[in-house]
Structures are given as C-alpha cells and as structure tokens.
Design a protein around this motif. Structure first.
Motif, PDB file in Angstrom:
ATOM      1  N   VAL A 107      21.622  81.963  62.692  1.00  0.00           N
ATOM      2  CA  VAL A 107      21.840  81.671  64.107  1.00  0.00           C
ATOM      3  C   VAL A 107      20.623  82.077  64.936  1.00  0.00           C
ATOM      4  O   VAL A 107      20.203  81.354  65.844  1.00  0.00           O
ATOM      5  N   VAL A 108      20.031  83.235  64.633  1.00  0.00           N
ATOM      6  CA  VAL A 108      18.826  83.653  65.345  1.00  0.00           C
ATOM      7  C   VAL A 108      17.721  82.623  65.153  1.00  0.00           C
ATOM      8  O   VAL A 108      17.026  82.244  66.109  1.00  0.00           O
ATOM      9  N   LEU A 109      17.562  82.152  63.933  1.00  0.00           N
ATOM     10  CA  LEU A 109      16.542  81.141  63.651  1.00  0.00           C
ATOM     11  C   LEU A 109      16.791  79.851  64.423  1.00  0.00           C
ATOM     12  O   LEU A 109      15.860  79.261  64.981  1.00  0.00           O
ATOM     13  N   ALA A 110      18.036  79.424  64.467  1.00  0.00           N
ATOM     14  CA  ALA A 110      18.350  78.126  65.059  1.00  0.00           C
ATOM     15  C   ALA A 110      18.469  78.164  66.576  1.00  0.00           C
ATOM     16  O   ALA A 110      18.080  77.208  67.259  1.00  0.00           O
ATOM     17  N   ASP A 111      18.992  79.271  67.121  1.00  0.00           N
ATOM     18  CA  ASP A 111      19.413  79.248  68.517  1.00  0.00           C
ATOM     19  C   ASP A 111      18.819  80.321  69.422  1.00  0.00           C
ATOM     20  O   ASP A 111      19.093  80.321  70.622  1.00  0.00           O
ATOM     21  N   GLU A 112      18.035  81.256  68.873  1.00  0.00           N
ATOM     22  CA  GLU A 112      17.498  82.318  69.732  1.00  0.00           C
ATOM     23  C   GLU A 112      15.978  82.290  69.831  1.00  0.00           C
ATOM     24  O   GLU A 112      15.416  82.385  70.923  1.00  0.00           O
ATOM     25  N   LEU A 113      15.305  82.171  68.714  1.00  0.00           N
ATOM     26  CA  LEU A 113      13.844  82.318  68.712  1.00  0.00           C
ATOM     27  C   LEU A 113      13.151  81.318  69.627  1.00  0.00           C
ATOM     28  O   LEU A 113      12.184  81.671  70.322  1.00  0.00           O
ATOM     29  N   HIS A 114      13.637  80.087  69.668  1.00  0.00           N
ATOM     30  CA  HIS A 114      12.956  79.069  70.489  1.00  0.00           C
ATOM     31  C   HIS A 114      13.150  79.312  71.982  1.00  0.00           C
ATOM     32  O   HIS A 114      12.481  78.683  72.806  1.00  0.00           O
TER      33      HIS A 114
END
Length: 245
Positions: A107-114
């Motif tokens: 989830v962090v990869l998909a929805d937070e980092l960007h």
C-alpha cells in the motif's frame, strides 16, 4: 467427582470465559477505533494545508502514524514528533501525513510514496511492516521494503517493527526486522529502534501501553513510539541548515 477434577473444570471454564470476554473486548475496541479513522484523516488533512511560515514534516505509514489508539490524533507519535520539531525550530510545522490505516508495504508503494511533496521536508518518518507480519513472506517483504527505502528522501527515519510482545508472532517480527535493518543500512537511511523501545518492560508494560484492541498503542504507547524516533529527529534537525520558509 473428585475435588481436583471439579477444581480443574472450574478453572477451565474460567479460562474459556476470560478468553471469550477478551475477544468481545477487543472486538468492541476495534469497532470504536475504526469509527475514529475518518476524524484522524480530517485532522491530518488540515495539518497538511499550505502554510508559507511553516516547516514541512512528512510522515508515511499505517494507522499508528495516523495516531490511532491515542485519545486524539495529535497525541499520536507523529503529533509528538511534530511538536518537538516546532520546539526545536521555533516555527510552525506543516505535517503532510500520508499514512493509510491498514497499510502494508504494498500500500505504501502504491498509494503513499507518489504523494510525497516536492518541497524539501526537514524531517521524514515512516513506520510500515506491522500489517505485513500476518501473511509474512520474506522475499516479498524484502523486495517491497527495498523499493520503499529507495524512494524515500535522503535522511528519512525508518522504524523497524514493534515487538507485539503480547502476541505469538515474535519469529516473524524478528525475521522482518533483520530485513529492515539490512535494507535501511544499504540505503544509508536512519533506523528508529521501535522494536527495542516497545520491547522494554515485557508483556505487562506492552499491555499497559496498548489500546483496548491490544494492537494499537494508547497515549502512553504513542509516547514510547515517539521516543524511538526523537533521537534521530533531533540529530537530523541539528545537522540541517536553517529551514527554508
């Protein structure tokens, strides 16, 4: 029936009753904490509003970063860290809290980092991995955690997994934390020793510092989490030039 057998039956019934009560208690608290999630998101959205006179603090992670389990969002560990940044810098602190309740590494990869702001943050913190231990698979966890660390700003402060001492998942937590320590070091980031902080005092203190669901930290527990981050936060601020406003 012998007295010993009767006593054993009473004890067994008592244990079953206690476990049933505990399950109901945890379930009720889970419902309560879940109902608070929208208010936490609203609070952090307001704290993230543009403010030209403020320094920027970026937080990523899961429900702990949202402050769930604390009596109010600002009493969560991110709120405590933000207050310390304000004390040290003498400026208001804009907090871009990108955390998502229930977040895993994926989830962090998909929805937070960007969503990390382009503006330079004086501090960036992240806690993630606690929700990955329930279906832990080492190679996948390493790959995802490595990609997260590769995308974080230089000097980001990365927590290892808390101890979960009341729960029987210590082996998976230790395996995950070996990976966390190796990956954080490989990327030259800063480790926040959350596991050591939450392990101190053993199961009794862990339960005392937990919310009623026995998973999220309460106000005391969030202070323990904050103390795992604060030495690195203070060192980061000491080595950073005057914040650009």
């Amino acid at each position: 029936m012998r007295p010993i057998a009767i006593a054993g039956g009473v004890a067994a019934a008592g244990a079953v009753g206690s476990l049933a009560w505990l399950a109901r208690h945890r379930a009720a608290w889970t419902v309560l904490l879940t109902s608070r999630i929208p208010a936490h998101h609203v609070y952090w959205r307001e704290r993230g509003a543009a403010d030209p006179e403020a320094v920027l603090y970026v937080a990523l992670g899961d429900s702990a970063a949202l402050g769930l389990g604390a009596s109010t969002p600002e009493r969560g560990y991110v709120g405590i860290v933000a207050a310390e940044i304000a004390r040290i810098t003498g400026h208001r602190v804009r907090v871009r809290n990108l955390a998502i309740d229930g977040a895993t590494c994926a989830v962090v990869l998909a929805d937070e980092l960007h969503r990390i702001p382009k503006a330079t943050a004086v501090v960036c913190t992240i806690d993630v991995g606690a929700n990955d231990v329930w279906s832990f698979e080492g190679s996948r966890f390493r790959d995802e955690f490595d990609r997260i660390c590769a995308s974080l700003p230089p000097g980001a402060i990365v927590a290892d997994l808390p101890s979960f001492s009341p729960l029987p998942i210590g082996g998976r937590v230790r395996a995950a934390n070996r990976i966390v320590h190796e990956v954080v070091a490989a990327h030259g980031l800063v480790l926040a020793p959350l596991n050591a902080s939450t392990r101190r005092g053993g199961p009794v203190i862990a339960i005392r510092n937990a919310a009623g669901d026995l998973f999220h930290p309460n106000d005391r527990g969030h202070h323990v989490w904050a103390e795992a981050f604060l030495p690195a936060v203070r060192e980061r601020l000491a080595s950073t030039t005057t914040p650009q406003l």
